[in-house]
Design a protein around this motif. Structure first.
Motif, mmCIF file in Angstrom:
data_model
loop_
_atom_site.group_PDB
_atom_site.id
_atom_site.type_symbol
_atom_site.label_atom_id
_atom_site.label_comp_id
_atom_site.label_asym_id
_atom_site.label_seq_id
_atom_site.Cartn_x
_atom_site.Cartn_y
_atom_site.Cartn_z
ATOM 1 N N MET A 141 -27.044 19.472 36.219
ATOM 2 C CA MET A 141 -26.361 19.881 34.993
ATOM 3 C C MET A 141 -24.851 19.757 35.122
ATOM 4 N N ASP A 142 -24.187 19.561 33.978
ATOM 5 C CA ASP A 142 -22.739 19.434 33.939
ATOM 6 C C ASP A 142 -22.311 19.644 32.487
ATOM 7 N N ALA A 143 -21.016 19.582 32.245
ATOM 8 C CA ALA A 143 -20.526 19.703 30.866
ATOM 9 C C ALA A 143 -19.471 18.649 30.611
ATOM 10 N N ARG A 144 -19.472 18.136 29.380
ATOM 11 C CA ARG A 144 -18.384 17.276 28.901
ATOM 12 C C ARG A 144 -17.440 18.181 28.140
ATOM 13 N N LEU A 145 -16.148 18.134 28.447
ATOM 14 C CA LEU A 145 -15.207 19.099 27.875
ATOM 15 C C LEU A 145 -13.936 18.417 27.380
ATOM 16 N N ALA A 146 -13.571 18.734 26.143
ATOM 17 C CA ALA A 146 -12.339 18.197 25.560
ATOM 18 C C ALA A 146 -11.431 19.365 25.193
ATOM 19 N N ILE A 147 -10.226 19.346 25.734
ATOM 20 C CA ILE A 147 -9.238 20.383 25.422
ATOM 21 C C ILE A 147 -8.317 19.849 24.333
ATOM 22 N N GLY A 148 -8.244 20.560 23.235
ATOM 23 C CA GLY A 148 -7.324 20.191 22.156
ATOM 24 C C GLY A 148 -6.255 21.256 22.020
ATOM 25 N N ILE A 149 -4.997 20.843 21.979
ATOM 26 C CA ILE A 149 -3.906 21.809 21.816
ATOM 27 C C ILE A 149 -3.199 21.521 20.495
ATOM 28 N N GLY A 150 -2.922 22.573 19.748
ATOM 29 C CA GLY A 150 -2.258 22.406 18.453
ATOM 30 C C GLY A 150 -2.201 23.721 17.714
ATOM 31 N N GLU A 151 -2.150 23.631 16.402
ATOM 32 C CA GLU A 151 -2.068 24.844 15.574
ATOM 33 C C GLU A 151 -3.451 25.227 15.063
ATOM 34 N N LYS A 152 -3.551 26.497 14.672
ATOM 35 C CA LYS A 152 -4.756 26.987 14.002
ATOM 36 C C LYS A 152 -4.300 27.459 12.627
ATOM 37 N N ASN A 153 -4.670 26.712 11.585
ATOM 38 C CA ASN A 153 -4.163 27.019 10.242
ATOM 39 C C ASN A 153 -5.104 27.894 9.444
ATOM 40 N N TYR A 154 -6.379 27.904 9.860
ATOM 41 C CA TYR A 154 -7.348 28.678 9.096
ATOM 42 C C TYR A 154 -8.273 29.399 10.065
ATOM 43 N N THR A 155 -8.366 30.727 9.929
ATOM 44 C CA THR A 155 -9.216 31.525 10.804
ATOM 45 C C THR A 155 -10.428 32.016 10.024
ATOM 46 N N ALA A 156 -11.608 31.573 10.440
ATOM 47 C CA ALA A 156 -12.852 32.026 9.810
ATOM 48 C C ALA A 156 -13.515 33.056 10.725
ATOM 49 N N ASN A 157 -14.628 33.624 10.252
ATOM 50 C CA ASN A 157 -15.366 34.573 11.099
ATOM 51 C C ASN A 157 -16.012 33.881 12.284
ATOM 52 N N LYS A 158 -16.291 32.584 12.100
ATOM 53 C CA LYS A 158 -16.874 31.801 13.195
ATOM 54 C C LYS A 158 -15.873 30.741 13.621
ATOM 55 N N ILE A 159 -15.738 30.556 14.918
ATOM 56 C CA ILE A 159 -14.783 29.559 15.427
ATOM 57 C C ILE A 159 -15.116 28.167 14.907
ATOM 58 N N THR A 160 -16.403 27.871 14.743
ATOM 59 C CA THR A 160 -16.809 26.529 14.310
ATOM 60 C C THR A 160 -16.428 26.251 12.850
ATOM 61 N N SER A 191 -3.088 16.636 22.940
ATOM 62 C CA SER A 191 -2.147 17.558 22.291
ATOM 63 C C SER A 191 -1.272 16.719 21.370
ATOM 64 N N THR A 192 -0.123 17.263 20.989
ATOM 65 C CA THR A 192 0.802 16.467 20.173
ATOM 66 C C THR A 192 1.871 15.847 21.073
ATOM 67 N N PHE A 193 1.611 15.839 22.380
ATOM 68 C CA PHE A 193 2.565 15.277 23.355
ATOM 69 C C PHE A 193 1.858 14.193 24.171
ATOM 70 N N PRO A 194 1.822 12.949 23.650
ATOM 71 C CA PRO A 194 1.052 11.879 24.298
ATOM 72 C C PRO A 194 1.417 11.627 25.756
ATOM 73 N N GLU A 195 2.709 11.725 26.084
ATOM 74 C CA GLU A 195 3.110 11.456 27.482
ATOM 75 C C GLU A 195 2.501 12.475 28.438
#
Length: 199
Positions: free
Chosen positions: A72-91, A117-121
């Motif tokens: 077993m293993d996991a594929r993981l993508a980290i995204g960095i940025g803003e959160k403009n809308y907060t719902a009861n569920k993260i999805t 992120s918003t910093f490509p370098e």
């Protein structure tokens, strides 16, 4: 600024969910509560919101929590940025952090950990470092994964205390941490944190 980790589980059907799910949820619970901060959906996909500084450590702990189980293993993508809308569920929440995480996840091919992120370098530098770290992480045995997870979760424990938890000798712990790449992974996490805090 926030960070969203989007992940899915590799070979999730090789074991019953009740074997691996508690281990995954233990790690997710370290960073927040479901379903606002994290959620497992479609059986083997998940999202987690963490502070950008903690994102890499969280991703590595998630990997270690799943690699405790053979194949077993996991594929993981980290995204960095803003959160403009907060719902009861993260999805159902939204913002550039979610968009970056989703895009990054779609681009994962053979590598199982990446950042956008918003910093490509910075992304470029970190992704090269992640690829190198994966040369070690992809080869973790279940024992290495368990040991590395314990060492990261309890950074103040010394090798003698870890040996007590695992009912083994300090020498075995030392060898095990070396095999798991503990020192190098810790350096990578610290470098990552130092770069992210400057953003």
């Amino acid at each position: 600024m926030t960070s969203i980790i989007t992940g899915d589980i590799i070979n999730s059907r090789s074991l019953e969910p009740n074997e691996w799910m508690p281990s995954l949820k233990e790690v997710l619970n370290l960073y927040g509560k479901a379903p606002q901060q994290w959620e497992v959906y479609r059986g083997d996909s998940f999202q987690l919101e963490v502070t950008p500084e903690k994102a890499l450590e969280a991703a590595i702990l998630i990997k270690a929590s799943l690699k405790q189980f053979k194949k077993m293993d996991a594929r993981l993508a980290i995204g960095i940025g803003e959160k403009n809308y907060t719902a009861n569920k993260i999805t159902e929440s939204n913002g550039t952090a979610f968009i970056n995480s989703g895009k990054c996840f779609e681009q994962l091919k053979k590598n199982t950990l990446a950042i956008q992120s918003t910093f490509p370098e910075l992304d470029n530098t970190l992704n090269i470092m992640f690829d190198l770290a994966l040369l070690t992480m992809n080869n973790w045995t279940p024992t290495s994964a368990r040991l590395l997870r314990a060492a990261l979760e309890h950074p103040n424990m010394n090798q003698i205390e870890l040996a007590e938890i695992f009912s083994t000798t300090q020498g075995n712990i030392s060898q095990g941490l070396k095999r798991a790449g503990h020192d190098e992974i810790t350096k990578l996490i610290n470098y990552y944190k130092s770069q992210i805090t400057q953003l």
